[in-house]
Design a protein around this motif. Structure first.
Motif, PDB file in Angstrom:
ATOM      1  N   VAL A   1       0.876  -1.172   0.000  1.00  0.00           N
ATOM      2  CA  VAL A   1       0.000   0.000   0.000  1.00  0.00           C
ATOM      3  C   VAL A   1       0.912   1.219   0.000  1.00  0.00           C
ATOM      4  CG1 VAL A   1      -1.848   1.225   1.195  1.00  0.00           C
ATOM      5  CG2 VAL A   1      -1.769  -1.275   1.257  1.00  0.00           C
ATOM      6  N   LEU A   2       1.039   1.837  -1.142  1.00  0.00           N
ATOM      7  CA  LEU A   2       2.034   2.898  -1.332  1.00  0.00           C
ATOM      8  C   LEU A   2       1.370   4.270  -1.242  1.00  0.00           C
ATOM      9  CD1 LEU A   2       3.988   1.317  -4.325  1.00  0.00           C
ATOM     10  CD2 LEU A   2       4.535   1.198  -1.882  1.00  0.00           C
ATOM     11  N   ILE A   3       1.987   5.143  -0.448  1.00  0.00           N
ATOM     12  CA  ILE A   3       1.441   6.483  -0.279  1.00  0.00           C
ATOM     13  C   ILE A   3       1.682   7.301  -1.544  1.00  0.00           C
ATOM     14  CG2 ILE A   3       1.788   6.411   2.213  1.00  0.00           C
ATOM     15  CD1 ILE A   3       4.226   8.185   1.870  1.00  0.00           C
ATOM     16  N   GLU A   4       0.798   8.271  -1.709  1.00  0.00           N
ATOM     17  CA  GLU A   4       0.844   9.187  -2.848  1.00  0.00           C
ATOM     18  C   GLU A   4       0.675   8.466  -4.180  1.00  0.00           C
ATOM     19  OE1 GLU A   4       0.613  12.116  -1.947  1.00  0.00           O
ATOM     20  OE2 GLU A   4       1.309  11.942   0.123  1.00  0.00           O
ATOM     21  N   ARG A   5       0.230   7.231  -4.143  1.00  0.00           N
ATOM     22  CA  ARG A   5      -0.070   6.497  -5.373  1.00  0.00           C
ATOM     23  C   ARG A   5      -1.467   5.874  -5.231  1.00  0.00           C
ATOM     24  NH1 ARG A   5       5.328   3.022  -7.069  1.00  0.00           N
ATOM     25  NH2 ARG A   5       6.874   4.683  -6.747  1.00  0.00           N
ATOM     26  N   GLN A   6      -2.110   5.649  -6.361  1.00  0.00           N
ATOM     27  CA  GLN A   6      -3.437   5.039  -6.317  1.00  0.00           C
ATOM     28  C   GLN A   6      -3.308   3.527  -6.111  1.00  0.00           C
ATOM     29  OE1 GLN A   6      -6.327   4.621  -9.780  1.00  0.00           O
ATOM     30  NE2 GLN A   6      -7.282   6.317  -8.639  1.00  0.00           N
ATOM     31  N   ASN A   7      -3.933   3.044  -5.066  1.00  0.00           N
ATOM     32  CA  ASN A   7      -3.945   1.624  -4.742  1.00  0.00           C
ATOM     33  C   ASN A   7      -5.354   1.065  -4.954  1.00  0.00           C
ATOM     34  OD1 ASN A   7      -1.193   1.004  -2.975  1.00  0.00           O
ATOM     35  ND2 ASN A   7      -1.868   3.130  -2.801  1.00  0.00           N
ATOM     36  N   THR A   8      -5.437  -0.236  -5.152  1.00  0.00           N
ATOM     37  CA  THR A   8      -6.734  -0.888  -5.368  1.00  0.00           C
ATOM     38  C   THR A   8      -6.922  -1.991  -4.335  1.00  0.00           C
ATOM     39  OG1 THR A   8      -6.659  -0.462  -7.749  1.00  0.00           O
ATOM     40  CG2 THR A   8      -8.206  -2.136  -6.982  1.00  0.00           C
ATOM     41  N   LEU A   9      -7.981  -1.826  -3.528  1.00  0.00           N
ATOM     42  CA  LEU A   9      -8.398  -2.875  -2.603  1.00  0.00           C
ATOM     43  C   LEU A   9      -9.613  -3.550  -3.238  1.00  0.00           C
ATOM     44  CD1 LEU A   9      -8.139  -4.244   0.170  1.00  0.00           C
ATOM     45  CD2 LEU A   9      -9.690  -2.511   1.080  1.00  0.00           C
ATOM     46  N   GLN A  10      -9.550  -4.866  -3.444  1.00  0.00           N
ATOM     47  CA  GLN A  10     -10.644  -5.529  -4.144  1.00  0.00           C
ATOM     48  C   GLN A  10     -10.968  -6.893  -3.544  1.00  0.00           C
ATOM     49  OE1 GLN A  10      -9.013  -5.558  -8.149  1.00  0.00           O
ATOM     50  NE2 GLN A  10      -8.542  -7.735  -7.987  1.00  0.00           N
ATOM     51  N   TYR A  11     -12.226  -7.263  -3.732  1.00  0.00           N
ATOM     52  CA  TYR A  11     -12.734  -8.563  -3.275  1.00  0.00           C
ATOM     53  C   TYR A  11     -13.496  -9.211  -4.422  1.00  0.00           C
ATOM     54  CZ  TYR A  11     -11.745  -7.027   1.503  1.00  0.00           C
ATOM     55  OH  TYR A  11     -11.119  -6.590   2.647  1.00  0.00           O
ATOM     56  N   ASN A  12     -13.238 -10.493  -4.623  1.00  0.00           N
ATOM     57  CA  ASN A  12     -14.007 -11.280  -5.588  1.00  0.00           C
ATOM     58  C   ASN A  12     -15.207 -11.888  -4.869  1.00  0.00           C
ATOM     59  OD1 ASN A  12     -12.220 -10.755  -7.694  1.00  0.00           O
ATOM     60  ND2 ASN A  12     -10.953 -12.534  -7.230  1.00  0.00           N
TER      61      ASN A  12
END
Length: 536
Positions: free
Chosen positions: A325-336
């Protein structure tokens, strides 16, 4: 007490009739723990003939059917025949009652037929027979069915002295397990011989039934058009006619029935009902199937709801891990999300600060983007989708938590999945190339890594020349922290300037950080026109 541990009882009342007794009747009432209500036997209205002086008479109530105190079955206690008005005892001889037994038989259950004989000679014979539908009469063996082997007939005979010397009272019973294929339309007979006289009594049940047995709960399967096929299987009932109905709430649903006859004369039936898929959008959905049959005391039913295993199309949630989880960058948290039906599923996202007790709902803004859910039909006709949250964390998000909540009509309460405390990170950035500075007989190398988080980082320096083994060089690090909590480090390493006399001399700085999947390094050589950063 009989050999099978049941009991037989004979009731008798002695009276002198007069003309005033004309039209009166005697009633015998029997109570037993197996009976819901007492059963009664009546002589019917008396007809008095002749003068007022009449000889003594006996009203004999034939022994009621044996009362099975072990099974406590109410149908085993019955009094279906009228009382027998007997002449005075000095005239009594060879009195035969009617065969008694239940008029309604149930397939697979025990049946007992009884006959009571009074004032028989010691030399007597009792023979049970069965008359088949083709008119053929055959004697029933006492050894368990030479003729009707599946029924296992058992014959018993009990004898006791009567109140008249030299004569006996006899009770004979025939017990067996009723069968639709064997006992439908047959007539049982008992032939009794005493004092050279022969009497025959016959008995035929009013009906024989087999109770329908539900083969498990209602089965369900999905249809291509989005409906649900529900099936109920009833086994071994007789006769074939059975009333079946399906409903959801107050809405009656159509059904289709198929029947097949078994080798034993009973029937199996299958009922299919197609339930519109839209009905299952209601979280309180219930499906009732009811059946009634002549063999049953009342209708039976099954109820299917979202809480039953038969409707097993609840969503299953699987997390897709985030490596970093990187700061100042767009991260994606996802669930199937998979395995659910119908296709309507709702997903909401929540966030909890470090140390907070409650989650706060997230909405679409600059930091958080929530793409729409798109349910896709799968090969097993259930649905699946992927729930995503796109977010750009800062250092202040460290150890905060994000929760995904999934709602579906099949769920009694929503399913929740949490990210756990977020370990936000920032990758080290290289500031330009290695710097060199000359001193007294010493060359100092300087390397700067900036904007990483957290602070802990491992830095090592090595140098070598030609084929010589690498030598580790001591270094010094200086850290500074920016306003956004990211860290910059300046690392310096000094070597003797004599080492640079070799054209093969090289120096390498290596760093490891939790935000990196692999260690990274940078090298310097006097032959290089520039420096480069390479991943191992």
């Amino acid at each position: 007490k009989q050999k099978d541990n049941t009991f037989t009882y004979k009731a008798c009342i002695k009276f002198k009739p007069s003309i005033t007794d004309e039209g009166e009747e005697f009633i015998c009432r029997v109570e037993h723990p197996s009976l819901k209500e007492p059963v009664e036997k009546s002589t019917g209205p008396l007809t008095i003939e002749g003068a007022s002086k009449q000889p003594e008479m006996y009203a004999v109530i034939p022994p009621s059917e044996k009362q099975d105190t072990l099974l406590h079955r109410a149908q085993d206690v019955s009094m279906t025949d009228p009382a027998v008005i007997l002449p005075p005892t000095d005239q009594l001889r060879f009195v035969v009652g009617k065969i008694q037994g239940p008029r309604r038989w149930i397939h697979g259950e025990k049946v007992a037929l009884y006959i009571s004989l009074s004032y028989c000679s010691e030399d007597n014979r009792v023979m049970w027979m069965v008359e088949k539908t083709n008119g053929k009469v055959e004697e029933i063996s006492n050894n368990g069915g030479v003729l009707l082997t599946d029924s296992g007939y058992t014959i018993s005979k009990e004898s006791e002295e009567s109140d008249k010397e030299g004569l006996f009272n006899i009770t004979s019973s025939l017990t067996f397990v009723s069968s639709v294929s064997i006992h439908s339309q047959v007539t049982f007979a008992c032939k009794i011989t005493s004092d050279g006289q022969t009497k025959t009594m016959k008995f035929q049940p009013e009906s024989i039934y087999a109770k329908p047995q539900a083969l498990g709960p209602v089965k369900t399967s999905l249809c291509d058009n989005g409906d649900v096929l529900c099936s109920l299987n009833l086994q071994t009932f007789y006769p074939r006619d059975v009333e079946l109905s399906w409903r959801s709430g107050e809405d009656k649903l159509e059904s289709r029935e198929k029947y097949e006859e078994n080798n034993d004369g009973t029937f199996n039936g299958n009922s299919d009902c197609t339930v519109p898929g839209k009905l299952l959008l209601n979280p309180n959905f219930t499906l009732h199937v009811t059946w009634n049959h002549k063999s049953l005391d009342g209708q039976q039913s099954q109820v299917l709801s979202w809480r039953d295993p038969g409707l097993s199309w609840c969503p299953v949630i699987e997390e897709v891990p985030i490596p970093h989880v990187l700061i100042e960058r767009q991260n994606t948290l996802q669930y199937n999300i998979s395995g659910y039906f119908p296709g309507d599923v709702a997903v909401s996202w929540y966030r909890k600060e470090k140390g907070a007790q409650e989650y706060i709902p997230l909405s679409q803004d600059k930091r958080y983007q929530i793409p729409d859910i798109q349910s896709q039909r799968q090969s097993d006709l259930t649905y699946s989708c992927t729930a995503r949250l796109l977010f750009t964390p800062t250092v202040r998000d460290r150890e905060s938590e994000i929760m995904c909540r999934v709602s579906h009509p099949s769920l009694e309460r929503p399913i929740e999945r949490g990210s756990g405390p977020l370990q936000v990170q920032a990758k080290p950035k290289i500031r330009k190339s290695l710097k060199l500075s000359l001193g007294t007989r010493k060359v100092t190398f300087c390397h700067i890594l900036e904007s990483f988080y957290p602070k802990h980082i491992q830095i090592e320096w090595h140098y070598w020349s030609g084929e010589k083994l690498k030598q580790r060089c001591q270094s010094q690090e200086k850290y500074t922290t920016a306003l956004n909590k990211t860290v910059t480090v300046e690392s310096k390493c000094g070597v003797s300037e004599d080492l640079l006399q070799s054209p093969d001399f090289r120096v390498r700085v290596t760093w490891r950080h939790e935000s990196l999947d692999e260690e990274e390094y940078k090298e310097f050589s006097i032959k290089d026109k520039g420096q480069r950063c390479t991943s191992l």
